[in-house]
Write a protein that holds these residues in place. Structure first.
Motif, PDB file in Angstrom:
ATOM      1  N   ASN A  33       0.912  -0.585  -0.252  1.00 15.87           N
ATOM      2  CA  ASN A  33       0.000  -0.072   0.063  1.00 15.87           C
ATOM      3  C   ASN A  33       1.099   1.020   0.132  1.00 15.87           C
ATOM      4  OD1 ASN A  33      -1.467   2.429   0.269  1.00 15.87           O
ATOM      5  ND2 ASN A  33      -2.367   1.162   2.679  1.00 15.87           N
ATOM      6  N   THR A  34       1.347   1.680  -1.085  1.00 20.35           N
ATOM      7  CA  THR A  34       1.920   2.739  -0.927  1.00 20.35           C
ATOM      8  C   THR A  34       1.525   4.614  -0.788  1.00 20.35           C
ATOM      9  OG1 THR A  34       3.416   1.835  -2.496  1.00 20.35           O
ATOM     10  CG2 THR A  34       3.992   4.153  -2.786  1.00 20.35           C
ATOM     11  N   GLN A  35       1.635   4.862  -0.130  1.00 23.70           N
ATOM     12  CA  GLN A  35       0.741   6.440   0.368  1.00 23.70           C
ATOM     13  C   GLN A  35       1.796   7.526   0.406  1.00 23.70           C
ATOM     14  OE1 GLN A  35      -2.256   6.796   2.131  1.00 23.70           O
ATOM     15  NE2 GLN A  35      -2.345   4.545   1.849  1.00 23.70           N
ATOM     16  N   THR A  36       1.168   8.348  -0.922  1.00 26.51           N
ATOM     17  CA  THR A  36       1.531   9.863  -1.285  1.00 26.51           C
ATOM     18  C   THR A  36       1.293  11.409  -0.311  1.00 26.51           C
ATOM     19  OG1 THR A  36       0.345  10.359  -3.246  1.00 26.51           O
ATOM     20  CG2 THR A  36       2.084   8.825  -3.736  1.00 26.51           C
ATOM     21  N   GLY A  37       0.492  10.194   0.765  1.00 26.83           N
ATOM     22  CA  GLY A  37       0.776  12.052   1.251  1.00 26.83           C
ATOM     23  C   GLY A  37       1.627  11.884   2.783  1.00 26.83           C
ATOM     24  N   THR A  38       0.289  12.858   3.379  1.00 29.38           N
ATOM     25  CA  THR A  38       1.373  13.606   5.281  1.00 29.38           C
ATOM     26  C   THR A  38       1.053  12.540   5.957  1.00 29.38           C
ATOM     27  OG1 THR A  38       0.758  15.596   4.868  1.00 29.38           O
ATOM     28  CG2 THR A  38       2.997  15.126   3.712  1.00 29.38           C
ATOM     29  N   SER A  39       0.240  11.938   6.039  1.00 30.27           N
ATOM     30  CA  SER A  39      -0.483  11.031   7.036  1.00 30.27           C
ATOM     31  C   SER A  39      -1.101  10.065   6.545  1.00 30.27           C
ATOM     32  CB  SER A  39      -1.291  12.219   8.117  1.00 30.27           C
ATOM     33  OG  SER A  39      -2.084  11.687   8.788  1.00 30.27           O
ATOM     34  N   TYR A  40      -1.477   8.864   7.472  1.00 30.19           N
ATOM     35  CA  TYR A  40      -1.805   7.780   7.212  1.00 30.19           C
ATOM     36  C   TYR A  40      -2.571   6.674   8.019  1.00 30.19           C
ATOM     37  CZ  TYR A  40      -3.415   2.353   4.811  1.00 30.19           C
ATOM     38  OH  TYR A  40      -4.454   2.087   4.152  1.00 30.19           O
ATOM     39  N   THR A  41      -3.344   6.327   8.259  1.00 31.12           N
ATOM     40  CA  THR A  41      -4.254   5.428   9.250  1.00 31.12           C
ATOM     41  C   THR A  41      -4.270   4.508   8.272  1.00 31.12           C
ATOM     42  OG1 THR A  41      -5.664   7.162  10.403  1.00 31.12           O
ATOM     43  CG2 THR A  41      -6.214   4.718  11.135  1.00 31.12           C
ATOM     44  N   PRO A  42      -3.448   3.348   9.201  1.00 31.71           N
ATOM     45  CA  PRO A  42      -3.562   1.705   8.837  1.00 31.71           C
ATOM     46  C   PRO A  42      -4.935   1.293   8.383  1.00 31.71           C
ATOM     47  CG  PRO A  42      -1.832   2.384   9.971  1.00 31.71           C
ATOM     48  CD  PRO A  42      -2.837   3.652  10.173  1.00 31.71           C
ATOM     49  N   GLN A  43      -5.369   0.269   7.608  1.00 32.94           N
ATOM     50  CA  GLN A  43      -6.616  -0.454   8.232  1.00 32.94           C
ATOM     51  C   GLN A  43      -6.159  -1.720   7.873  1.00 32.94           C
ATOM     52  OE1 GLN A  43      -9.355   1.840   7.627  1.00 32.94           O
ATOM     53  NE2 GLN A  43      -8.115   2.933   8.287  1.00 32.94           N
ATOM     54  N   GLU A  52       4.385   1.945   2.173  1.00 36.91           N
ATOM     55  CA  GLU A  52       5.067   2.632   1.712  1.00 36.91           C
ATOM     56  C   GLU A  52       4.643   3.650   1.974  1.00 36.91           C
ATOM     57  OE1 GLU A  52       6.931  -0.475  -1.570  1.00 36.91           O
ATOM     58  OE2 GLU A  52       5.447   0.582  -1.538  1.00 36.91           O
ATOM     59  N   MET A  53       5.663   4.701   2.622  1.00 38.68           N
ATOM     60  CA  MET A  53       5.587   6.425   2.747  1.00 38.68           C
ATOM     61  C   MET A  53       6.515   6.904   1.436  1.00 38.68           C
ATOM     62  SD  MET A  53       2.948   6.152   5.406  1.00 38.68           S
ATOM     63  CE  MET A  53       2.919   8.076   5.753  1.00 38.68           C
ATOM     64  N   ASP A  54       5.711   7.633   0.834  1.00 37.69           N
ATOM     65  CA  ASP A  54       6.869   8.234  -0.591  1.00 37.69           C
ATOM     66  C   ASP A  54       5.928   9.738  -0.778  1.00 37.69           C
ATOM     67  OD1 ASP A  54       7.918   8.996  -2.935  1.00 37.69           O
ATOM     68  OD2 ASP A  54       6.624   7.470  -4.016  1.00 37.69           O
ATOM     69  N   SER A  55       6.786  10.337   0.095  1.00 37.63           N
ATOM     70  CA  SER A  55       6.892  12.004   0.355  1.00 37.63           C
ATOM     71  C   SER A  55       7.782  12.473   1.311  1.00 37.63           C
ATOM     72  CB  SER A  55       5.745  12.435   1.932  1.00 37.63           C
ATOM     73  OG  SER A  55       5.279  13.695   1.846  1.00 37.63           O
ATOM     74  N   ASP A  84       4.571  -3.931   7.901  1.00 43.62           N
ATOM     75  CA  ASP A  84       5.680  -3.491   8.062  1.00 43.62           C
ATOM     76  C   ASP A  84       5.503  -1.414   7.216  1.00 43.62           C
ATOM     77  OD1 ASP A  84       7.282  -5.430   8.430  1.00 43.62           O
ATOM     78  OD2 ASP A  84       7.245  -6.166   6.474  1.00 43.62           O
ATOM     79  N   VAL A  85       6.220  -0.806   7.207  1.00 45.13           N
ATOM     80  CA  VAL A  85       6.066   0.641   7.836  1.00 45.13           C
ATOM     81  C   VAL A  85       7.408   1.139   6.565  1.00 45.13           C
ATOM     82  CG1 VAL A  85       6.063   3.033   7.825  1.00 45.13           C
ATOM     83  CG2 VAL A  85       5.336   1.279   9.109  1.00 45.13           C
ATOM     84  N   VAL A  86       7.804   1.307   5.030  1.00 43.94           N
ATOM     85  CA  VAL A  86       9.215   1.394   3.971  1.00 43.94           C
ATOM     86  C   VAL A  86       8.789   2.491   3.818  1.00 43.94           C
ATOM     87  CG1 VAL A  86      10.033   0.822   2.848  1.00 43.94           C
ATOM     88  CG2 VAL A  86       9.261  -0.829   3.837  1.00 43.94           C
ATOM     89  N   PRO A  87       9.010   4.038   4.454  1.00 48.50           N
ATOM     90  CA  PRO A  87       9.741   5.303   4.059  1.00 48.50           C
ATOM     91  C   PRO A  87      10.923   5.535   2.747  1.00 48.50           C
ATOM     92  CG  PRO A  87      11.074   5.163   6.028  1.00 48.50           C
ATOM     93  CD  PRO A  87      10.342   3.885   5.697  1.00 48.50           C
ATOM     94  N   ILE A  88       9.855   5.224   1.434  1.00 53.31           N
ATOM     95  CA  ILE A  88      10.004   5.340   0.461  1.00 53.31           C
ATOM     96  C   ILE A  88      10.862   7.066  -0.238  1.00 53.31           C
ATOM     97  CG2 ILE A  88       9.602   3.435  -0.021  1.00 53.31           C
ATOM     98  CD1 ILE A  88       7.668   4.489  -2.148  1.00 53.31           C
ATOM     99  N   GLY A  89      10.423   8.690   0.651  1.00 54.15           N
ATOM    100  CA  GLY A  89      10.081   9.576  -0.067  1.00 54.15           C
ATOM    101  C   GLY A  89      11.575  10.109   1.178  1.00 54.15           C
ATOM    102  N   ALA A  90      11.520  10.870   0.539  1.00 56.97           N
ATOM    103  CA  ALA A  90      13.040  11.880   1.314  1.00 56.97           C
ATOM    104  C   ALA A  90      12.537  12.111   2.478  1.00 56.97           C
ATOM    105  CB  ALA A  90      13.539  12.789   0.099  1.00 56.97           C
ATOM    106  N   GLY A  91      11.282  12.285   2.916  1.00 58.50           N
ATOM    107  CA  GLY A  91      10.802  12.683   4.184  1.00 58.50           C
ATOM    108  C   GLY A  91      11.302  11.607   5.471  1.00 58.50           C
TER     109      GLY A  91
END
Length: 136
Positions: A33-43, A52-55, A84-91
């Motif tokens: 589940n790739t997220q591109t925003g700045t906030s996400y609540t797991p479902q 994946e957090m891409d921000s 698992d939470v994987v940051p793939i963006g620069a933030g």
């Protein structure tokens, strides 16, 4: 005394298909589940998967209370509730628990991952009680 059973390939196939059908309803299938925003609540659909957090900005995975999202509590018959939470963006990616939810034993706790691909594993210990491994 020996008993010899003759089983056809079709019977074996039918048995495997039936077992797979029964497993499909009981064992969660991991996904991405790739997220591109700045906030996400797991479902519930994130259970046993990867978020994946891409921000390029600071971004947060907000752990829900049990009242918000009813992730199952591990027990006999439920092997694990985790993702698992994987940051793939620069933030920087944070995992944040709200008040009333424990993260690593801290009410409303936070854990950070400062570098891209510095993955964090999160699993549920009990009601409103989570553990995060990794980060920083």
């Amino acid at each position: 005394m020996s008993i010899l059973l003759q089983v056809t390939a079709a019977e074996i196939n039918n048995g495997v298909q039936k077992a797979n059908t029964e497993i499909d309803g009981k064992v969660p299938k991991p996904g991405f589940n790739t997220q591109t925003g700045t906030s996400y609540t797991p479902q519930l659909t994130d259970n046993n998967g990867v978020i994946e957090m891409d921000s390029a900005e600071l971004n947060t995975v907000n752990l829900p209370t049990d009242a918000e999202v009813a992730f199952p509590v591990p027990s006999e018959g439920i092997l694990r509730t985790s993702f698992d939470v994987v940051p793939i963006g620069a933030g920087t990616t944070a995992i944040q628990a709200p008040a009333g939810v424990l993260l690593n034993g801290i009410d409303g706790g936070t854990i950070l991952s400062l570098d891209p691909y510095a993955a964090m594993a999160v699993y549920k210990r009990g009601e409103n009680d989570w553990v995060a491994i990794g980060g920083e």
